[in-house]
Design a protein around this motif. Structure first.
Motif, PDB file in Angstrom:
ATOM      1  N   SER A  75      32.058   3.983  32.144  1.00  0.00           N
ATOM      2  CA  SER A  75      32.203   5.410  31.878  1.00  0.00           C
ATOM      3  C   SER A  75      33.250   5.584  30.792  1.00  0.00           C
ATOM      4  O   SER A  75      34.177   4.775  30.671  1.00  0.00           O
ATOM      5  N   LYS A  92      40.407  13.056  31.462  1.00  0.00           N
ATOM      6  CA  LYS A  92      39.113  13.358  32.075  1.00  0.00           C
ATOM      7  C   LYS A  92      38.242  12.114  32.018  1.00  0.00           C
ATOM      8  O   LYS A  92      38.178  11.447  30.985  1.00  0.00           O
ATOM      9  N   THR A  93      37.576  11.811  33.122  1.00  0.00           N
ATOM     10  CA  THR A  93      36.658  10.678  33.200  1.00  0.00           C
ATOM     11  C   THR A  93      35.250  11.181  33.463  1.00  0.00           C
ATOM     12  O   THR A  93      35.048  12.120  34.251  1.00  0.00           O
ATOM     13  N   GLU A  94      34.279  10.619  32.792  1.00  0.00           N
ATOM     14  CA  GLU A  94      32.895  11.004  33.048  1.00  0.00           C
ATOM     15  C   GLU A  94      32.557  10.802  34.517  1.00  0.00           C
ATOM     16  O   GLU A  94      32.965   9.805  35.136  1.00  0.00           O
ATOM     17  N   ASP A 120      30.818  12.684  27.899  1.00  0.00           N
ATOM     18  CA  ASP A 120      30.458  13.590  28.999  1.00  0.00           C
ATOM     19  C   ASP A 120      29.042  14.135  28.877  1.00  0.00           C
ATOM     20  O   ASP A 120      28.704  15.112  29.546  1.00  0.00           O
ATOM     21  N   ARG A 121      28.236  13.549  28.029  1.00  0.00           N
ATOM     22  CA  ARG A 121      26.818  13.909  27.943  1.00  0.00           C
ATOM     23  C   ARG A 121      26.010  12.726  28.499  1.00  0.00           C
ATOM     24  O   ARG A 121      25.916  11.689  27.871  1.00  0.00           O
ATOM     25  N   ASN A 177      32.100  23.270  26.182  1.00  0.00           N
ATOM     26  CA  ASN A 177      31.121  22.331  26.701  1.00  0.00           C
ATOM     27  C   ASN A 177      30.120  21.950  25.610  1.00  0.00           C
ATOM     28  O   ASN A 177      29.747  22.777  24.780  1.00  0.00           O
TER      29      ASN A 177
END
Length: 326
Positions: free
Chosen positions: A106, A118-120, A140-141, A306
């Motif tokens: 990730s 932030k971590t996926e 994050d996609r 986002n």
């Protein structure tokens, strides 16, 4: 023919008389089964052979939310920081040695101290077990490729030719670098159609394509009344500037069409009946406004949201050197 032990064997004698000789079979007991330890040993070797160890390069497309931030890749909880530079930003890359082809990983956003921001929330894996590098994957996609069912062709249009820029199964990123003041002035008065020179970078899953001193200006007529502008890029072929053999590129804001389907649908319908048209695809667009005083990249509100926010999604279209549809 005489037989001995049920099996005939023929041999010639000096007198030419055929004789038979018996064949005897040695009876042996079956071998003992292998020791369980040996079985586990060979199974372990087979499993080890099926997993390839390699130095795998990880590539993440991302915009840090804070100054000095970065991105890393997390494998089994261990984070390796990725790096970028002026020729690849916003792609962050790094090699993790001794990684197996079955790796799950990730991406992680890091702050200036290297701590995780932030971590996926999902795990990724390589497309093929033989890969030694990931695709350029947007932070994050979870989806990089998605196949879109195409309309059937009644007649095949042969013009214009297909371009590497228009991969229908992915959303590419267009990143621009320019002085902040000139970009702000252009957006503040779009009706003037003032030209701005920018560094243009196109990024999809397999490609990082950069061109310098590209001409950018706002595009459209009535669409200039909207806050979200459309843009046009001009590549000067006299100076070997090109966008995959195309001299022009437009980013259509689609401010009056929230579904983003109309442009793509009508182009596909025209193509399906053999009408040559421009090519269109969905692209993501980001400014990197260069501030000479601080010498850092500043990403404006276009990308502080986002990745699916429609404010920075555009329908991208281009033609070859001849205008076939506008």
């Amino acid at each position: 023919m005489p037989k001995e032990d049920g099996i005939p064997v023929i041999s010639s004698t000096p007198t030419g008389i055929a004789r038979t000789f018996p064949i005897t079979h040695k009876r042996t007991s079956p071998p003992p089964p292998p020791h369980p330890t040996m079985v586990r040993f060979f199974v372990g070797l087979a499993a080890l052979a099926s997993v390839a160890f390699a130095d795998i390069t990880f590539n993440c497309i991302g915009y840090p939310s804070k100054t000095g931030g970065a991105f890393g890749v997390s494998i089994s909880g261990a984070i390796t920081k990725l790096a970028t530079n002026e020729t690849t930003f916003p792609v962050w890359s790094g090699v993790v040695p001794g990684t197996t082809s079955a790796v799950q990983y990730s991406y992680v956003e890091l702050d200036a101290t290297g701590a995780a921001v932030k971590t996926e929330a999902f795990a990724r894996k390589l497309n093929q077990t033989t890969d030694t590098s990931t695709d350029n994957e947007f932070f994050d996609r979870p989806i990089t490729y998605h196949e879109i069912v195409r309309l059937p062709y009644t007649y095949l249009a042969t013009y214009p030719s297909k371009s590497k820029a228009f991969k229908e199964d992915q959303i590419a990123t267009i990143h621009l670098t320019a002085p902040a003041a000139t970009i702000q002035a252009m957006n503040a008065a779009p009706e003037t159609e003032a030209d701005v020179k920018v560094t243009f970078r196109f990024i999809n899953a397999k490609t990082i394509y950069t061109q310098n001193n590209i001409t950018l200006k706002t595009s459209g007529k009535s669409s200039k009344e909207f806050a979200k502008q459309s843009y046009k890029f001009k590549f000067d072929t006299d100076y070997n500037q090109t966008f995959f053999s195309r001299p022009n590129l437009k980013l259509r804001s689609m401010s009056t069409e929230p579904t983003y389907l109309r442009e793509k649908l009508y182009i596909d319908m025209l193509n399906s009946v053999g009408v040559p048209t421009q090519q269109v695809n969905m692209h993501e667009f980001a400014w990197a406004l260069f501030c000479p005083v601080l010498s850092i990249f500043i990403t404006d509100a276009l990308h502080r949201c986002n990745v699916y926010n429609r404010d920075h999604m555009f329908v991208c279209s281009s033609t070859t050197s001849r205008t076939v549809c506008s």
